[in-house]
Design a protein around this motif. Structure first.
Motif: not given
Length: 230
Positions: A142-155
């Motif tokens: 489902a990724l059309s572009t790279p995913y970036c984000g924080i990990v904490e509290n990201n279920t």
């Protein structure tokens, strides 16, 4: 007696831009409140202060542009050196290791991991060919572009279990931010792998960051790693 309003004076001056050219003596006699402590200064002085402030703002913007330009040049140079390193690998079995190690070295990343699925039988023994959960594969598809984000509290990210691919696995400190790069053949809808870039800095892979260079890394890595895929 007609009383002029502020707007009427403003409109007149706008309609007659040569007013002060014809009455230049007024520039030295008119005073306006200064920017500090309300001290009255001449209109010419006030204009000079305004121009100096605008110049400072322009200099700051120029400095920022030059800074960003230097950063982009440095990133482009690193990308070039990384590309040069991975395309020189002759033994296909070594490609995953070189892809990860060169990313760590050139981009000062603490941790990088990757997984491939659908690999050819003679590469099935590689660490990168370890089993991957179906949900993770669907996420990569489902990724059309790279995913970036924080990990904490990201279920959602925690459920993928990709942090466990990193060196040290469950015993290693949990990363604070991640970039996830799907690997796929050109114009293919489905992916054949996923690269994980991890950092202990929550701002390193913030969700609002640009992903142009990450996308280039994904495309180049896909090109060389596709040699291992059926």
């Amino acid at each position: 007696m007609t009383t002029l309003t502020d707007q009427a004076v403003t409109d007149y001056l706008l309609a007659h831009p040569d007013f002060f050219t014809q009455h230049h003596e007024l520039l030295a006699t008119l005073t306006v409140p200064g920017p500090h402590a309300g001290k009255a200064i001449s209109l010419v002085e006030r204009q000079n202060l305004t121009l100096r402030e605008k110049n400072k703002q322009l200099e700051l913007k120029l400095s920022q542009l030059l800074h960003f330009g230097r950063e982009n040049d440095q990133t482009a140079d690193k990308l070039h050196r990384w590309t040069h390193a991975i395309v020189r690998v002759q033994d296909n079995a070594h490609i995953p290791m070189v892809v990860a190690q060169e990313l760590i070295k050139l981009f000062a990343l603490p941790d990088v991991a990757l997984r491939l699925w659908g690999v050819q039988e003679n590469y099935a023994h590689l660490d990168c060919a370890a089993p991957v959960a179906v949900d993770t594969i669907l996420f990569a598809n489902a990724l059309s572009t790279p995913y970036c984000g924080i990990v904490e509290n990201n279920t959602d990210v925690e459920k993928l279990g990709v942090a466990q691919w990193l060196p040290g696995g469950e015993n290693a400190p949990a990363p604070k931010s991640l970039a996830l790069l799907a690997l796929r053949q050109p114009d293919a809808a489905e992916s054949f792998g996923l690269i994980v870039l991890a950092s202990q800095d929550p701002e390193r892979f913030a969700d609002e960051m640009g992903t142009l260079y990450l996308q280039r890394i994904a495309e180049l890595a896909s090109a060389v790693l596709s040699r291992l895929i059926d």
